[in-house]
Design a protein around this motif. Sequence first.
Motif, PDB file in Angstrom:
ATOM      1  N   GLY A 186       0.678  -1.282  -0.326  1.00 40.69           N
ATOM      2  CA  GLY A 186       0.487   0.274   0.085  1.00 40.69           C
ATOM      3  C   GLY A 186       1.173   1.090  -0.122  1.00 40.69           C
ATOM      4  N   HIS A 187       0.077   2.711  -0.677  1.00 46.64           N
ATOM      5  CA  HIS A 187       1.125   3.701  -0.401  1.00 46.64           C
ATOM      6  C   HIS A 187      -0.174   4.708   0.038  1.00 46.64           C
ATOM      7  N   LYS A 188       0.374   5.890   0.224  1.00 43.20           N
ATOM      8  CA  LYS A 188      -0.833   6.385   1.111  1.00 43.20           C
ATOM      9  C   LYS A 188      -1.377   7.064   0.258  1.00 43.20           C
ATOM     10  N   GLY A 189      -2.300   7.123  -0.561  1.00 47.18           N
ATOM     11  CA  GLY A 189      -3.559   6.801  -1.054  1.00 47.18           C
ATOM     12  C   GLY A 189      -3.891   5.703  -1.096  1.00 47.18           C
ATOM     13  N   SER A 190      -3.017   4.722  -0.619  1.00 55.59           N
ATOM     14  CA  SER A 190      -4.075   3.740   0.107  1.00 55.59           C
ATOM     15  C   SER A 190      -4.909   3.657   1.036  1.00 55.59           C
ATOM     16  N   PHE A 191      -4.133   4.710   1.990  1.00 58.85           N
ATOM     17  CA  PHE A 191      -5.139   4.228   3.501  1.00 58.85           C
ATOM     18  C   PHE A 191      -5.985   5.669   3.811  1.00 58.85           C
ATOM     19  N   GLY A 192      -6.573   6.042   2.630  1.00 57.88           N
ATOM     20  CA  GLY A 192      -7.514   7.312   2.228  1.00 57.88           C
ATOM     21  C   GLY A 192      -7.152   8.703   2.545  1.00 57.88           C
ATOM     22  N   LYS A 193      -7.817   9.737   2.580  1.00 55.44           N
ATOM     23  CA  LYS A 193      -7.774  11.205   2.042  1.00 55.44           C
ATOM     24  C   LYS A 193      -8.430  11.893   3.567  1.00 55.44           C
ATOM     25  N   LEU A 194      -8.291  12.535   4.420  1.00 53.71           N
ATOM     26  CA  LEU A 194      -8.952  12.511   5.368  1.00 53.71           C
ATOM     27  C   LEU A 194      -8.932  14.602   5.492  1.00 53.71           C
ATOM     28  N   LEU A 195     -10.048  15.257   5.407  1.00 48.65           N
ATOM     29  CA  LEU A 195     -10.664  16.458   4.890  1.00 48.65           C
ATOM     30  C   LEU A 195     -10.540  17.164   6.665  1.00 48.65           C
ATOM     31  N   VAL A 196     -10.525  17.934   6.879  1.00 49.83           N
ATOM     32  CA  VAL A 196     -10.570  17.951   8.050  1.00 49.83           C
ATOM     33  C   VAL A 196     -11.297  19.751   8.450  1.00 49.83           C
ATOM     34  N   ILE A 197     -12.625  20.198   8.971  1.00 45.96           N
ATOM     35  CA  ILE A 197     -12.304  21.818   9.030  1.00 45.96           C
ATOM     36  C   ILE A 197     -12.896  21.820  10.481  1.00 45.96           C
ATOM     37  N   ALA A 198     -11.605  22.448  10.971  1.00 46.94           N
ATOM     38  CA  ALA A 198     -12.012  23.095  12.462  1.00 46.94           C
ATOM     39  C   ALA A 198     -10.944  23.534  12.409  1.00 46.94           C
ATOM     40  N   GLY A 199     -10.509  24.029  13.912  1.00 47.19           N
ATOM     41  CA  GLY A 199     -10.068  25.571  14.836  1.00 47.19           C
ATOM     42  C   GLY A 199     -10.483  26.832  14.463  1.00 47.19           C
ATOM     43  N   SER A 200      -9.883  27.647  15.444  1.00 43.31           N
ATOM     44  CA  SER A 200     -10.235  29.269  14.750  1.00 43.31           C
ATOM     45  C   SER A 200      -8.891  29.590  15.958  1.00 43.31           C
ATOM     46  N   LEU A 201      -8.439  30.838  15.754  1.00 41.98           N
ATOM     47  CA  LEU A 201      -7.395  32.244  16.197  1.00 41.98           C
ATOM     48  C   LEU A 201      -7.764  31.304  17.956  1.00 41.98           C
ATOM     49  N   ASP A 202      -9.127  31.188  18.278  1.00 50.14           N
ATOM     50  CA  ASP A 202      -9.250  30.705  19.950  1.00 50.14           C
ATOM     51  C   ASP A 202      -8.605  29.879  19.986  1.00 50.14           C
TER      52      ASP A 202
END
Length: 369
Positions: free
Chosen positions: A50-66
Amino acid sequence: MPERGPVGFGRRDAPREADVSGSSDAFPTGATKLDDDIVGALIPERPARGHKGSFGKLLVIAGSLDYAGAALLVCRAAGRGGVGLVTLAIPESLQPLFAAKVVEATTMALPEDDVEEIDPEPAMARILDHEHDAIVVGPGLRPGLATTELVRSLLPIAGETDAAPLVLDAEALRSMATMDGWWTGERRPAVLTPHAGEFARLRAGSSDQPADDGDLEGDDGARLAASIDAATTWGSVVVLKGARTIIAAPDGSAAIAPFENPALATGGTGDVLAGTIGALLAQGLDPFAAARLGVYLHGMSGEAGRERFGDAGLLASDLPDGIALARRRLVAATERRTATKRLGFAARDSGQAPGSAPATPVGIPGDLR
């Protein structure tokens, strides 16, 4: 004094003797109590080629300055959870700050209509244009109407272009509590990860107003009944966090984790859980399997931290490394169980030379041995 397992991870078929005091001994009927054997069977395969593309792509929508730390914890936990690629999406004015903090993850700027204020429509267009297998949304997001509109836009399946499953946590859940009937229509598969307060707000604030759910912190039977009712009503997997976390599926199935650990009662541990479940979704597990495995790995890591630090002083940033080590231990245990059925040969840990002594069990870095 009862015999204890090696420092780090012990087998969790039952709660520790010390964990039972002050709580009901019996686990509620109607839910499967998770253990190493059940959860070990859920771990996704890891092909040698396997390679990095084999194990999924995760999008994280998170975080702010505080709440920058929330986004960083989600990304680190996702990486330790085995996902191949993580992208952190943040308001464009914050991208330089976060890009300097994340190491393994990439960043993606979301358009703003004010400083730190996401512009929902163009932001959603950019999200849909990004390749991903799962999404985590909510930890550390800035409260406001723009966040609510973005979450509202993410819930439905985006035609043929995007049906990736969601993990909805923290500010995403608080936004949903203001939406009437958010669970109707054709929606993405989702895992909701509320603590008791967030769960109660969702039940009361989104036109889902059942009879009194009872004690959602100390009564396991009430927690289980409310979780199953919510999961079947909402058509989503519900993870009701707390001691003996409940995982409920839309079809009425439910599981309960055996962990009761006050060391986890500290800020950021829920962000680690969200990242872990998101990583498992991106690796192809269905939402109920990803939630059960994620909760269990998180609980095992918390137990290792408790062995090291005691009931107080564990930090959320201590947990992600333990997620990977917990997964390793479960894989090794599964391999040993299957190998001992063949001519009495037991599997050895990878890298152990034939005839050498077994490797010392490990917990999180820094454990005394």
